[in-house]
Design an enzyme around this catalytic site. Structure first.
Site, short mmCIF file in Angstrom:
data_model
loop_
_atom_site.label_atom_id
_atom_site.label_comp_id
_atom_site.label_asym_id
_atom_site.label_seq_id
_atom_site.Cartn_x
_atom_site.Cartn_y
_atom_site.Cartn_z
N HIS A 1 -8.04 74.50 84.34
CA HIS A 1 -7.76 74.99 85.69
C HIS A 1 -7.77 73.89 86.75
O HIS A 1 -7.66 74.18 87.93
CB HIS A 1 -8.76 76.10 86.08
CG HIS A 1 -8.35 77.45 85.55
ND1 HIS A 1 -8.93 78.02 84.46
CD2 HIS A 1 -7.39 78.31 85.97
CE1 HIS A 1 -8.36 79.19 84.22
NE2 HIS A 1 -7.43 79.40 85.12
N LYS B 1 -15.59 83.74 83.07
CA LYS B 1 -15.30 82.56 82.23
C LYS B 1 -15.69 81.32 83.01
O LYS B 1 -15.55 81.27 84.23
CB LYS B 1 -13.81 82.51 81.91
CG LYS B 1 -13.40 83.56 80.92
CD LYS B 1 -12.17 83.09 80.16
CE LYS B 1 -11.67 84.20 79.24
NZ LYS B 1 -10.29 84.55 79.45
N HIS C 1 -12.85 75.71 83.47
CA HIS C 1 -12.69 74.56 82.59
C HIS C 1 -11.54 73.66 83.03
O HIS C 1 -10.84 73.97 83.99
CB HIS C 1 -12.58 74.99 81.12
CG HIS C 1 -11.32 75.71 80.79
ND1 HIS C 1 -10.22 75.07 80.27
CD2 HIS C 1 -10.99 77.01 80.91
CE1 HIS C 1 -9.27 75.95 80.09
NE2 HIS C 1 -9.69 77.13 80.48
N1 ARG Z 1 -5.66 84.00 86.01
C1 ARG Z 1 -4.47 83.49 85.40
C2 ARG Z 1 -4.84 82.46 84.33
O1 ARG Z 1 -5.89 81.89 84.38
C3 ARG Z 1 -3.54 82.81 86.36
C4 ARG Z 1 -3.00 83.70 87.45
C5 ARG Z 1 -1.86 83.07 88.16
N2 ARG Z 1 -1.38 83.82 89.28
C6 ARG Z 1 -0.64 84.91 89.23
N3 ARG Z 1 -0.29 85.50 90.33
N4 ARG Z 1 -0.27 85.42 88.07
O2 ARG Z 1 -4.03 82.21 83.43
#
Ligand code: ARG
Length: 572
Positions: free
Chosen positions: A139, A133, A136
């Site tokens: 983040h 992805k 964006h």
């Molecule tokens: N990749 C996930 C997202 O973009 C966030 C992960 C956050 N960290 C975790 N340990 N769950 O929503």
């Protein structure tokens, strides 16, 4: 130590001296909370309301105030006057100025740094982008809050571990491989990068509507990844590489780094023991064929561990990740910088860890933040109106470049400065409000050189630098810092004096915006001082003192900006 703490400590000493037998007197720390800034500066810099002590001392507030004021031995710090039951303190402005400026200059580039974190480790899970992805604007907050917190803790002596917990697991990767095998070519994907992968994914869903068998093929490919099939892994790792190569450009622009990229797939072989442990401890129950940890006692929905088909979930991988981090880094705290929408997920996760009997579950913290909208428009990936972060950053740099071209056409290395200013404007916007508040990003606001913005603070820093360059040629004598007793200098000094406390408060509350706020206040106070006083004119000793204060302000602004991840150009 800031002045408030100091005055409170001296007041506590005075109480102990005047009433050696009294019981239950407040400590300096408690007193600090009672000190107030009087409404009228003629009544002092700080005031202590003595009715707080009337009960413990069995005396009227008026008498208490008088007795302390009469025997106050600390005139070199502040003068004390009794008025209507209040003890009013008037700082010894000259000494306060000298001590504060000397403290900043003696600290070199580490004013406000500390050692309180020595021997302690903090894990920070931030940015944590998803493979295949585009990076964006959604983040941006996790990336910058996490990065700033890491710098803040480093500055206070902690060992920090920055972790990019990549979203690199799930059936979508099987579908993507399937689509690639059917319709993609190596060249196309190499060239198109993440966009090409997204296009393949979209096409998969379109075709799957008329050809449901595709779904099975997608699942089969994902199974192959799980089982370590070489071809599947090779394609999957290649997709990952492409995404990270793309993201690296954005991270470079932002100056953000990580110590680990162990994402969800890293835990593929580390979930089994955790699931076994849950089972052993009697925490797993079956619900509609799935395995869950029941959390009804905690008023939460069950935490899903294994699906009916045996597949693991986001939470399963997070459990394994938490255990792995504790075993590997022995963290004193593990921070998850993730949007507030995932609040329930983290409450469930931490509760399950607690039920497993891990005392360190209490050291796991969800550092939540609000949403970002753009020029008043909500962003949603599904509807397609996303703003790609690298586009936003590039546009910020271009716009900054145009402003600089207009304001300072003769500046050298305009490109470099435009980069620092443009990126700084974006980061400042992101870190200027309480993290839990939603943010609306607007170009007008972000790039305004006169408002409360990144460019404004950077410009103030550059102004200090320019003044110091001029001062270096003026051949000034040694400064008499006690001359900095005017209102503007003192207002600036009070903010500078408190800055070390602000860093600690920001660390305690996981709130970088407190530092953004503090540097903005310091920049504003500096500019006020700058306009009211001709820095280089007048008595040479006093001019030298104003130059020293300028140097102190410059250093604190630079440190503050650095702590929130913003660069400080010396010319603008
Ligand atoms: N990749 C996930 C997202 O973009 C966030 C992960 C956050 N960290 C975790 N340990 N769950 O929503």
């Amino acid at each position: 130590m800031d002045m408030l703490t100091r005055i409170a400590g001296l007041t506590a000493d005075a109480l102990a001296q005047n009433w050696p037998d009294a019981q239950g007197l407040p400590t300096g720390d408690e007193l600090r909370g009672f000190l107030a800034v009087p409404p009228d500066p003629a009544m002092g810099d700080y005031a202590f309301p003595c009715f707080r002590l009337a009960k413990a001392l069995r005396m009227s507030p008026v008498q208490i105030a008088q007795k302390i004021a009469e025997n106050w031995p600390h005139a070199e710090v502040a003068r004390a006057e009794a008025l209507n039951g209040y003890l009013n303190f008037f700082l010894n402005r000259g000494n306060f100025a000298r001590e504060t400026v000397e403290a900043v200059l003696a600290a070199g580039d580490r004013y406000g740094a500390g050692e309180e974190g020595r021997g302690k480790t903090i894990c920070l899970d931030y940015s944590s982008i998803n493979i295949a992805k585009r990076f964006h604007i959604g983040h941006l907050s996790t990336t910058m809050i996490g990065h700033s917190l890491k710098r803040i803790y480093d500055y206070l002596g902690y060992k920090t571990v920055g972790i990019n917990h990549l979203g690199d697991w799930g059936t979508q990767f099987g579908k993507m491989i399937c689509a690639y095998k059917l319709w993609g070519t190596k060249e196309e994907v190499e060239q198109g990068g993440v966009d090409a992968l997204t296009a393949l994914y979209v096409r998969f869903h379109q075709e799957a509507e008329t050809d449901p068998a595709l779904e099975d093929q997608g699942r089969a490919w994902f199974k192959k990844i799980e089982d370590g099939d070489p071809e599947a892994l090779e394609i999957f790792n290649w997709f990952k590489e492409l995404t990270l190569k793309d993201a690296a450009k954005t991270y470079d622009l932002l100056g953000v780094t990580f110590d680990s990229y162990a994402g969800e797939s890293f835990y593929n072989d580390k979930m089994e023991p955790v699931i076994a442990e849950l089972r052993e401890k009697g925490l797993l129950t079956q619900s509609e064929g799935a395995w869950v940890v029941d959390l009804s006692e905690d008023d939460m929905p069950p935490c899903l561990i294994l699906k009916k088909d045996g597949a693991t979930l986001y939470a399963t991988r997070d459990l394994a990740a938490a255990v792995y981090r504790q075993n590997t880094y022995h963290f004193d705290k593990c921070l998850y910088v993730v949007a507030y929408q995932q609040d329930l997920h983290f409450r469930q996760l931490f509760r399950v860890l607690e039920k497993m009997g891990y005392p360190w579950a209490k050291d796991c913290v969800h550092v939540a933040f609000g949403m970002v909208s753009f020029e008043g428009q909500a962003l949603s990936t599904r509807k397609g109106n996303t703003v790609h972060l690298d586009d936003l950053l590039r546009e910020a740099v271009e716009k900054a470049r145009a402003i600089i071209e207009e304001k300072s056409p003769n500046l050298e290395n305009k490109d470099e400065i435009a980069r620092q200013v443009g990126i700084g404007a974006v980061i400042y916007t992101d870190l200027s409000n309480n993290r839990i508040k939603d943010i609306d990003f607007s170009w007008e606001r972000a790039l305004n050189f006169d408002g409360e913005t990144g460019p404004y603070v950077q410009y103030t820093h550059a102004r200090c630098c320019s003044l110091l360059r001029k001062a270096a040629e003026a051949n000034l004598p040694e400064a008499d810092l006690t001359t900095l007793d005017d209102d503007e200098s003192q207002a600036l000094l009070r903010l500078i004096g408190r800055f070390p406390d602000v860093i600690r408060e920001a660390a305690d509350k996981y709130e970088p915006s407190m530092i953004t706020r503090a540097v903005t206040d310091i920049a504003q106070a500096y500019n006020k001082f700058y306009y009211e006083h001709r820095i280089l004119d007048g008595e040479p000793e006093a001019a030298a003192a104003r130059v020293a204060l300028t140097d102190a302000a410059r250093r604190v602004i630079k440190t503050g900006l650095w702590l929130v991840g913003i660069e400080a150009p010396e010319r603008m």
